[in-house]
Each structure stands twice: as C-alpha cells, then as structure tokens.
Enzyme design. Structure first.
Site, PDB file in Angstrom:
ATOM      1  N   ASP A  58      26.694  41.250  37.170  1.00 31.17           N
ATOM      2  CA  ASP A  58      27.787  40.931  36.243  1.00 31.17           C
ATOM      3  C   ASP A  58      28.092  39.428  36.260  1.00 31.17           C
ATOM      4  O   ASP A  58      28.400  38.838  35.225  1.00 31.17           O
ATOM      5  CB  ASP A  58      29.048  41.712  36.631  1.00 31.17           C
ATOM      6  N   GLY A  59      27.997  38.822  37.447  1.00 28.97           N
ATOM      7  CA  GLY A  59      28.266  37.383  37.581  1.00 28.97           C
ATOM      8  C   GLY A  59      27.290  36.566  36.740  1.00 28.97           C
ATOM      9  O   GLY A  59      27.670  35.587  36.105  1.00 28.97           O
ATOM     10  N   ASN A 134      36.117  38.223  31.308  1.00 31.12           N
ATOM     11  CA  ASN A 134      36.784  39.129  32.251  1.00 31.12           C
ATOM     12  C   ASN A 134      38.296  38.917  32.265  1.00 31.12           C
ATOM     13  O   ASN A 134      39.057  39.814  31.946  1.00 31.12           O
ATOM     14  CB  ASN A 134      36.278  38.899  33.674  1.00 31.12           C
ATOM     15  N   ASN A 176      41.298  42.488  37.883  1.00 32.02           N
ATOM     16  CA  ASN A 176      42.493  43.218  37.436  1.00 32.02           C
ATOM     17  C   ASN A 176      42.675  44.537  38.184  1.00 32.02           C
ATOM     18  O   ASN A 176      43.777  44.895  38.583  1.00 32.02           O
ATOM     19  CB  ASN A 176      42.371  43.472  35.927  1.00 32.02           C
ATOM     20  N   LYS A 177      41.563  45.259  38.369  1.00 35.75           N
ATOM     21  CA  LYS A 177      41.672  46.568  39.044  1.00 35.75           C
ATOM     22  C   LYS A 177      42.033  46.381  40.513  1.00 35.75           C
ATOM     23  O   LYS A 177      42.830  47.149  41.062  1.00 35.75           O
ATOM     24  CB  LYS A 177      40.365  47.357  38.905  1.00 35.75           C
TER      25      LYS A 177
END
Ligand code: NAD
Length: 280
Positions: A58-59, A134, A176-177
């Site tokens: 993802d990065g 993100n 966020n999670k």
C-alpha cells in the site's frame, strides 16, 4: 457512488512500472517488463502513462499516486502486492500471469474513489495545498493541541488533545482505524474526521466519536496556540510554525483503478486484513 466508467482504449497503452526496492518486487517488475516489451499493444514508459503498475504494498501505491497525481484525469492504477493482500493492491506476486491476462483483455474499465483536499494557511498568510489518498493530520508537537473545529461554518467544539486526522473512505482502514475511526466503504462520497487522544473530562468536552462528512462540506481546524505543528498527509510529513488554519474537503478529482474481474471486494479485504479465519 461507484464509478464504473470506460475510457476509450488507445491503440498503444502506455504503461509505467513502479516497484519498491524489495528483491521480490524487482523480480515481479522484471517479469512484467519482459512480458510487455515485445507486445505491440503496450509501450513501456514512465512518461505520460495510461496505466501505472505499482509493485510492493500500500505504501508503494501511495508513493505512485503522489508521483502521478497531476495526471489523475488520464491514469489508472493497479497494485501488485509482494506481501499480504493490501487495500490498494488487487494481485499478489504469484498472480502475475493472471494479471497479464487481464491487462491484455482490458477495455478501459475503471473504478474510482474519492480523494481528500487539504489547505493549510500559515499565520503569515502563506498557503499550502495538497491531496491525500489515505488521510491528512494536524498535530501540535510540544504540547496539547488546542484548536477550534468547525464543519461547514458551524462552530462544533474547542478541541484539546494530540491532534485531528481527516481520512478518505479508502484511508478509513489505515491510520484512521488505529485511532478508533469507522471503516467506510470506499464508494461512499464522504470523508471522516477522527480525534487523536482528545481530552475529555468535567472541564473539556469534544464530540469523542469520529464524524462522517458528506461531499461538498468542509472541515476547518484553527489552532489557538502559537507553536510547532506537524502537518502530514499519506506518507509525507512537514513541520510548520504557527499554523493559522487547516481546511479539508473532498477533492474534485478521484483516483481510478483498473477494474478487472480480479478486483477484490472491499469487505473481503477488511476480513482478510483485520479478522482472518475464525471459528464460529
Ligand atoms: P507504511 O507504508 O509502512 O504503511 C503502514 C501500514 O499501513 C502498512 O501495513 C500498510 O499496508 C497499511 N496501510 C496503508 N494504507 C492503508 C489503507 N488504506 N488501508 C489499510 N491499511 C493501509 O507506512 P508509511 O509509509 O509511514 O505511511 C503510509 C500510511 O500508513 C499512512 O497513510 C497511514 O495511514 C498508515 N500508517 C498507519 C499507522 C497506524 O495505523 N498506527 C501508522 C503509520 C502509518
């Protein structure tokens, strides 16, 4: 809303291959390069690509997004993960053959997701703008951040705590999670404001839960103390003295991904990443 749009497929599709430094990523990149370099339907180039193949995690996809964010109207992304299945990656490294088959059958289908726009205004009037895939955050570095929070011009609260994060729907499963925000389906046209370690006691009061804000509305955070602030978005972070105001809204552009039969469903990814196989 999900956008399943079609772009006219150019005769020769320009493809950029971007990989992180991992051995496995380089191997996947070279396999794709060899497969496409003699295919006259594709032209391999990092300049003006139509499709960006991001190899890593993802990065890596976040970095590829920022490399090509000026070309969002034109480009479609696809991610190949060289670790576990990621949130922005549809294929694993052992699925390169399936990926190539789907790429060759591609008719220009895409799936698009909302992005965040942030504007930072400094006390001396300087303005910095950026897009995030993100999230974007504002934190005070040395002491408790004291800031007024307004949504669409309505004063909501005087926040005290470490800081505030505002995330996109696809970013809802990232930082966020971890700070207690909700998981938002990526096709929901909204963004989310989540507190980082807010002070809540008999004297100080904040909303305490994350808030989902619809497209067209704006969140404004106005720090009330002079000091050093960290402004971060995705994998970038900058320190500024004396931030006067930070504003967030949904961007007018979206990120588009190749929509192939392989596109993994969002709830499948959530389950795979956070729950795994459990006995019921
Ligand atoms: P990184 O690239 O090493 O990523 C850190 C982790 O976040 C990885 O496991 C990655 O797969 C995951 N991640 C990234 N985007 C995601 C998404 N949309 N949904 C679910 N998981 C996701 O770290 P970095 O380069 O410093 O920052 C990239 C992103 O990583 C940031 O945008 C942030 O959201 C996230 N991050 C999360 C935490 C945390 O949860 N405490 C801490 C740092 C960074």
């Amino acid at each position: 809303m999900t956008q399943m749009n079609y772009t006219a497929r150019p005769k020769q599709t320009r493809v950029a291959i971007i990989a992180n430094g991992k051995y496995q990523s380089k191997r996947v990149a070279s396999k794709i390069f060899s497969a496409l370099k003699h295919d006259r339907n594709f032209y391999l180039s990092k300049e003006n690509p139509d499709i960006i193949i991001s190899i890593g995690g993802d990065g890596m996809l976040l970095s590829a997004f920022h490399m090509y964010e000026k070309a969002l109207d034109r480009v479609r992304f696809v991610g190949i993960h060289t670790g576990h299945l990621g949130f922005y990656t549809d294929y694993r490294d052992f699925e390169v053959d399936t990926f190539l088959k789907n790429l060759r059958a591609d008719q220009g289908e895409k799936i698009s997701y909302p992005l965040l726009r942030m504007t930072v205004t400094m006390a001396d009037g300087r303005v910095v703008t950026a897009r995030a895939l993100n999230e974007a955050s504002l934190r005070r570095l040395e002491k408790t951040m004291v800031a007024d929070v307004s949504i669409n011009g309505t004063f909501l609260e005087r926040f005290r705590g470490d800081g505030i994060t505002v995330s996109t729907p696809t970013g809802s499963t990232a930082y966020n999670k971890s700070i207690g925000g909700a998981v938002l389906h990526p096709t929901v046209e909204a963004f989310q404001m989540t507190e980082i370690a807010s002070l809540n006691n008999r004297v100080y009061r904040t909303l305490g839960s994350s808030a989902i804000i619809p497209k067209g509305e704006k969140v404004t955070i106005e720090p009330k103390r002079v000091g050093s602030y960290s402004v971060s978005f995705d994998n970038k972070s900058y320190n500024y003295r004396n931030v006067a105001k930070m504003e967030f809204s949904l961007d007018d552009k979206k990120i588009s991904f190749l929509s192939t039969p392989h596109h993994t469903g969002f709830w499948e990814r959530v389950k795979d990443a956070f729950i795994g196989e459990v006995e019921v």
